[in-house]
Design a protein around this motif. Sequence first.
Motif, mmCIF file in Angstrom:
data_model
loop_
_atom_site.group_PDB
_atom_site.id
_atom_site.type_symbol
_atom_site.label_atom_id
_atom_site.label_comp_id
_atom_site.label_asym_id
_atom_site.label_seq_id
_atom_site.Cartn_x
_atom_site.Cartn_y
_atom_site.Cartn_z
ATOM 1 N N ASN A 253 0.830 -1.211 0.000
ATOM 2 C CA ASN A 253 0.000 0.000 0.000
ATOM 3 C C ASN A 253 0.863 1.259 0.000
ATOM 4 O OD1 ASN A 253 -2.397 -1.408 -0.020
ATOM 5 N ND2 ASN A 253 -2.640 -1.375 2.192
ATOM 6 N N VAL A 254 1.992 1.200 0.706
ATOM 7 C CA VAL A 254 2.891 2.357 0.762
ATOM 8 C C VAL A 254 3.452 2.640 -0.628
ATOM 9 C CG1 VAL A 254 5.048 3.248 1.723
ATOM 10 C CG2 VAL A 254 3.459 2.001 3.192
ATOM 11 N N SER B 231 0.760 3.993 -2.861
ATOM 12 C CA SER B 231 0.405 5.364 -2.457
ATOM 13 C C SER B 231 1.448 6.363 -2.946
ATOM 14 C CB SER B 231 0.274 5.460 -0.943
ATOM 15 O OG SER B 231 -0.792 4.668 -0.489
#
Length: 159
Positions: A70-71, A74
């Motif tokens: 997710n990082v 993102s």
Amino acid sequence: MAIKSAVNILLYSVAFGGGVMHSYIVSPLAFKYLPREEFGKLQNKVFPIYFIGQAAAPILLGVTSPVLSNVALSLLGVSLVAGALNYFWCLPTCQRIKEEKLKLIADKKHEHVVDGETKPTDEMAALNKQFGKHHGFSSIFNLVSLVTLGAYGVLLARP
């Protein structure tokens, strides 16, 4: 998987390395050594390609990424938004302002003499202010894109 990772690191190298090289080495040198008009012509040719690459690279990196956290996604998403804002908003706005400034210059309405001193007209001063504001936004978006790509690179380097 190895080919996908190799493509990703090559794309990353071009996007991040090219962005840093253009933004902090080539452009400042060109600004310093080229006449203002020539510098402007150069940037008018470079920026559309640079900004579309700035918007497309995070998509291509996301598709080829060996790090699908997710990082990572993102960071690439923020980089994409910054590049898209540069390409779809800042670039056309700055181009329009430059065209308006050139029209004022062609019509000889860009400056006047006040107390023996040449000063920009109110209209030219307003355009200069608008251009400076949008150029500032573009610089911030460019920095955000490079910082987020740099952070993505840190994730790529993790074991």
